[in-house]
Design a protein around this motif. Structure first.
Motif, short mmCIF file in Angstrom:
data_model
loop_
_atom_site.label_atom_id
_atom_site.label_comp_id
_atom_site.label_asym_id
_atom_site.label_seq_id
_atom_site.Cartn_x
_atom_site.Cartn_y
_atom_site.Cartn_z
N LEU A 1 0.81 -1.23 0.00
CA LEU A 1 0.00 0.00 0.00
C LEU A 1 0.84 1.27 0.00
O LEU A 1 0.50 2.26 -0.64
CB LEU A 1 -0.90 0.02 1.25
CG LEU A 1 -2.10 -0.88 1.28
CD1 LEU A 1 -2.67 -0.97 2.69
CD2 LEU A 1 -3.15 -0.40 0.30
N GLU A 2 1.94 1.25 0.74
CA GLU A 2 2.75 2.45 0.93
C GLU A 2 3.82 2.65 -0.13
O GLU A 2 4.56 3.62 -0.10
CB GLU A 2 3.41 2.41 2.32
CG GLU A 2 2.42 2.39 3.47
CD GLU A 2 1.52 3.61 3.55
OE1 GLU A 2 1.98 4.74 3.24
OE2 GLU A 2 0.34 3.45 3.92
N ASP A 3 3.92 1.71 -1.10
CA ASP A 3 4.91 1.87 -2.17
C ASP A 3 4.53 3.04 -3.06
O ASP A 3 3.35 3.31 -3.30
CB ASP A 3 5.00 0.60 -3.03
CG ASP A 3 5.87 -0.47 -2.41
OD1 ASP A 3 6.72 -0.14 -1.56
OD2 ASP A 3 5.70 -1.64 -2.79
N SER A 4 5.55 3.71 -3.58
CA SER A 4 5.30 4.81 -4.51
C SER A 4 5.01 4.24 -5.89
O SER A 4 5.43 3.13 -6.22
CB SER A 4 6.52 5.74 -4.59
OG SER A 4 7.57 5.11 -5.31
N LEU A 5 4.32 5.01 -6.69
CA LEU A 5 4.03 4.59 -8.05
C LEU A 5 5.33 4.45 -8.84
O LEU A 5 5.45 3.56 -9.68
CB LEU A 5 3.09 5.59 -8.74
CG LEU A 5 2.81 5.29 -10.21
CD1 LEU A 5 2.19 3.90 -10.36
CD2 LEU A 5 1.94 6.34 -10.82
N LEU A 6 6.31 5.28 -8.57
CA LEU A 6 7.60 5.19 -9.26
C LEU A 6 8.21 3.80 -9.06
O LEU A 6 8.59 3.13 -10.02
CB LEU A 6 8.56 6.28 -8.78
CG LEU A 6 9.95 6.27 -9.43
CD1 LEU A 6 9.84 6.53 -10.93
CD2 LEU A 6 10.85 7.30 -8.77
N ASN A 7 8.30 3.35 -7.80
CA ASN A 7 8.87 2.04 -7.52
C ASN A 7 8.00 0.92 -8.10
O ASN A 7 8.52 -0.05 -8.65
CB ASN A 7 9.05 1.83 -6.01
CG ASN A 7 10.15 2.71 -5.46
OD1 ASN A 7 11.06 3.13 -6.17
ND2 ASN A 7 10.08 3.00 -4.17
N ALA A 8 6.70 1.07 -8.00
CA ALA A 8 5.78 0.06 -8.54
C ALA A 8 5.90 -0.02 -10.06
O ALA A 8 5.91 -1.11 -10.63
CB ALA A 8 4.35 0.38 -8.13
N SER A 9 6.04 1.13 -10.72
CA SER A 9 6.18 1.16 -12.18
C SER A 9 7.45 0.45 -12.60
O SER A 9 7.46 -0.30 -13.59
CB SER A 9 6.21 2.60 -12.69
OG SER A 9 5.03 3.26 -12.40
N ARG A 10 8.51 0.66 -11.88
CA ARG A 10 9.77 -0.01 -12.18
C ARG A 10 9.63 -1.53 -12.01
O ARG A 10 10.15 -2.30 -12.81
CB ARG A 10 10.88 0.53 -11.29
CG ARG A 10 11.29 1.95 -11.66
CD ARG A 10 12.33 2.50 -10.73
NE ARG A 10 12.74 3.84 -11.18
CZ ARG A 10 13.31 4.73 -10.41
NH1 ARG A 10 13.56 4.47 -9.13
NH2 ARG A 10 13.67 5.90 -10.89
N LYS A 11 8.91 -1.92 -10.98
CA LYS A 11 8.68 -3.34 -10.73
C LYS A 11 7.83 -3.95 -11.85
O LYS A 11 8.08 -5.07 -12.31
CB LYS A 11 7.99 -3.51 -9.37
CG LYS A 11 8.12 -4.88 -8.79
CD LYS A 11 7.64 -4.86 -7.34
CE LYS A 11 8.01 -6.15 -6.65
NZ LYS A 11 7.52 -6.21 -5.29
N MET A 12 6.81 -3.20 -12.30
CA MET A 12 5.97 -3.67 -13.40
C MET A 12 6.81 -3.87 -14.66
O MET A 12 6.64 -4.87 -15.37
CB MET A 12 4.83 -2.67 -13.68
CG MET A 12 3.75 -2.66 -12.61
SD MET A 12 2.61 -1.23 -12.71
CE MET A 12 1.84 -1.48 -14.30
N LEU A 13 7.72 -2.96 -14.93
CA LEU A 13 8.61 -3.09 -16.09
C LEU A 13 9.51 -4.31 -15.96
O LEU A 13 9.70 -5.06 -16.92
CB LEU A 13 9.45 -1.82 -16.28
CG LEU A 13 8.70 -0.60 -16.80
CD1 LEU A 13 9.59 0.64 -16.73
CD2 LEU A 13 8.22 -0.84 -18.22
#
Length: 184
Positions: A22-34
């Motif tokens: 929940l507390e992850d930033s979209l930036l980190n999540a986007s990198r993980k998605m990539l």
């Protein structure tokens, strides 16, 4: 051979699901998605799936509003409540849920634990494989039964319903019922 609507989703689901907290930033999540090569990330709260962030969420809730990805938390943009299915849900039911809800991904949960995910592409891929494996058998069988010149799978150009036994009639792909009506 088992037909696609009887196959439980556990047979084709992706077991390695891209997740974040929940507390992850979209930036980190986007990198993980990539890194995972996917278009969504399932959001967990203490190990339990509570939401999902998709490419569409990112466009609608972040990019179009000119927000900074490093300042956006997943909990603020995730789609919730999360629509989930269990591993024994049939492929047909999963597809119907996706169509009805207008979604392209369904996390699979067993006793509140995320065990996989299924996408519209997964369902399409399996359906195409099954169609391909049965296509020759069905085609030959339908040709023997049909007086018409060609048999096709798809949408009847008269009534608009989907059939696996369309025939060519006066340049149109028709179901046998519509073809017979045009003869009379």
């Amino acid at each position: 051979m088992e037909m696609p609507h009887n196959i439980p989703v556990k047979e084709i689901m992706t077991r390695e699901v891209c997740t974040a907290s929940l507390e992850d930033s979209l930036l980190n999540a986007s990198r993980k998605m990539l890194e995972c090569g996917v278009g969504s990330i399932v959001v967990l709260d203490n190990g339990n799936p509570v939401g999902i962030v998709t490419e569409k969420d990112i466009l609608e809730k972040v990019v179009s509003r000119n927000k900074t990805p490093s300042e956006v938390l997943l909990k603020d943009i995730m789609t919730t409540p999360l629509i989930v299915i269990n591993p024994m849900t049939s492929l047909r039911e999963a597809a119907q849920i996706m169509l009805k809800k207008g979604i392209r991904r369904l996390p699979i949960v067993n006793e509140n634990r995320l065990v996989g995910i299924i996408t519209d592409n997964d369902i399409l891929s399996v359906s195409l494989d099954l169609i391909e494996s049965n296509e020759i058998k069905n085609y030959k069988m339908l040709l023997r039964e049909s007086e018409y010149e060609d048999v096709r799978f798809g949408k009847c150009e008269k009534c608009g319903k989907f059939y696996d036994n369309l025939v060519e009639y006066n340049g149109l792909k028709l179901c046998e019922d519509c073809a017979e009506l045009n003869e009379g």
